[in-house]
Scaffold this active site. Structure first.
Site, PDB file in Angstrom:
ATOM      1  N   GLU A  92       0.904  -1.306  -0.075  1.00 23.58           N
ATOM      2  CA  GLU A  92       0.026  -0.103  -0.065  1.00 23.58           C
ATOM      3  C   GLU A  92       0.866   1.422   0.140  1.00 23.58           C
ATOM      4  OE1 GLU A  92      -4.009  -1.889   2.549  1.00 23.58           O
ATOM      5  OE2 GLU A  92      -2.537  -0.685   3.295  1.00 23.58           O
ATOM      6  N   CYS A 348      -0.693   6.589   9.671  1.00 23.23           N
ATOM      7  CA  CYS A 348       0.567   5.710  10.459  1.00 23.23           C
ATOM      8  C   CYS A 348       0.361   4.801  11.344  1.00 23.23           C
ATOM      9  CB  CYS A 348       1.186   6.659  11.252  1.00 23.23           C
ATOM     10  SG  CYS A 348       2.897   6.078  11.916  1.00 23.23           S
TER      11      CYS A 348
END
Length: 359
Positions: A92, A348
């Site tokens: 990704e 994150c």
């Protein structure tokens, strides 16, 4: 299997073409290389090449080792791209928008991750393999192709802090950066802007030996280190794959002596684990003597992640504010990172979490 050209430098493409029968002249390699940097996904797009040569090159070489499987986007214009490699590994990449029209690409370096940080979804997936140079740089081609179609400005910054531990794939990243770097007068390409070294950041969980190698060999880009805790025992339990704090500190001192660059320390705040004033004091103690700025990252929720039997939790606003204020009282330059992409598992620590997706 066709050889991929996307991960090759101009010199390497020239060597490949000179070995053909009959060999192709150097200017053909330059033409193809320029088209690749301009985002060409097929040889048919290379209109200054004769049709017969385009057909021959298509039969012998490829320009993509990955395919775009899915795209997610949220209201903040954070965009997550899911790519699949030829051997079925998913990876990704994320496009981050700073709200002023500037874009940062968050790029993966591995399929999965071997480091096992307990607060990271990618770390819970285990490790498959390093990504190739082509598989890394193709993420940028897909990202900028997406932005061009939206009539958006191209990427201005790159952070190697997607899936995986970049230091463990340093050879490939050195080649990627060599392709991206350019002189000030080179301008920008449609496919991938030609970057200065100040616009690329490599983020690591803190592998001392590799940081020393990074300092010696480059690439000469910015360094970010996931610290999370300045307490040795707690950090080892949260980040079992990282070096000890003493080894890490010595490596960072060595890096700054070599590179003369400020380091970003990243602290993921986990409610009830590392948010006290004592935790802030430990981070400040680790930072002492270093030229650093500390990025505070309130943990982005991921279902199913636990620490020693208890589910992880994001800190409350008051915990975050108190921690930041405590760090600042110790004279530490501190920035609270805004949460972006959490709703599409693009923030994150969330890469690898599956959400409903559509192209």
């Amino acid at each position: 299997m066709r050889q991929n050209l996307a991960g090759l430098s101009l010199a390497e493409i020239g060597a490949v073409f000179s070995g053909r029968n009959p060999p192709l002249p150097a200017y053909r390699a330059a033409q193809v290389h320029r088209w690749i940097l301009n985002g060409a996904g097929s040889f048919d797009q290379m209109t200054n090449l004769p049709a017969h040569l385009r057909a021959e090159l298509s039969a012998d070489y490829s320009l993509r080792d990955t395919r775009l499987e899915a795209v997610l986007e949220n209201e903040e214009e954070t965009i997550k791209l899911r790519l699949v490699t030829e051997d079925g590994n998913a990876l990704e990449a994320v496009i981050l928008n700073d709200g002023k029209g500037r874009h940062t690409a968050c790029v993966s370096s591995q399929a999965g991750c071997p480091m096992g940080c307990v607060f990271c979804k990618t770390g819970s997936l285990g490790f498959s393999r390093n990504l190739s140079v082509a598989e890394i740089i193709e993420q940028l081609y897909y990202i900028n192709d997406f932005l061009v179609k939206r009539e958006k400005p191209p990427v201005e910054n790159i952070v190697f802090m997607g899936m995986g531990e970049p230091m463990l794939n340093l050879d490939a990243l050195q080649k990627v950066c060599a392709i991206l770097f350019t002189s000030e007068n080179s301008g920008k390409n449609r496919g991938v802007p030609l970057f200065s070294k100040k616009r690329i950041t490599l983020s690591t969980c803190g592998l001392a030996a590799y940081i020393r190698r990074f300092a010696e060999e480059g690439p000469d880009v910015r360094l970010a280190v996931s610290l999370t805790s300045g307490k040795e025992d707690l950090r080892r339990r949260l980040m079992p794959g990282s070096s000890s704090l003493s080894e890490l500190k010595e490596a960072l001192v060595f890096y700054q002596e070599k590179r003369r660059r400020r380091i970003t320390l990243e602290v993921v705040l986990l409610s009830g684990l590392n948010t006290s004033r004592e935790d802030a004091a430990a981070v400040a103690e680790f930072a002492s003597g270093l030229d650093v700025i500390v990025n505070i990252i309130p943990w982005n929720p991921v279902k199913g992640l636990f620490f020693e039997g208890a589910p992880l939790a994001s800190p409350g606003k008051n915990q975050v504010v108190r921690f930041c204020d405590s760090l600042r009282t110790y004279g530490v330059k501190t920035v609270l990172r805004l949460r972006k992409g959490s709703s599409i598992s693009g923030a994150c620590g969330q890469l690898g979490e599956i959400r409903k997706v559509a192209l």
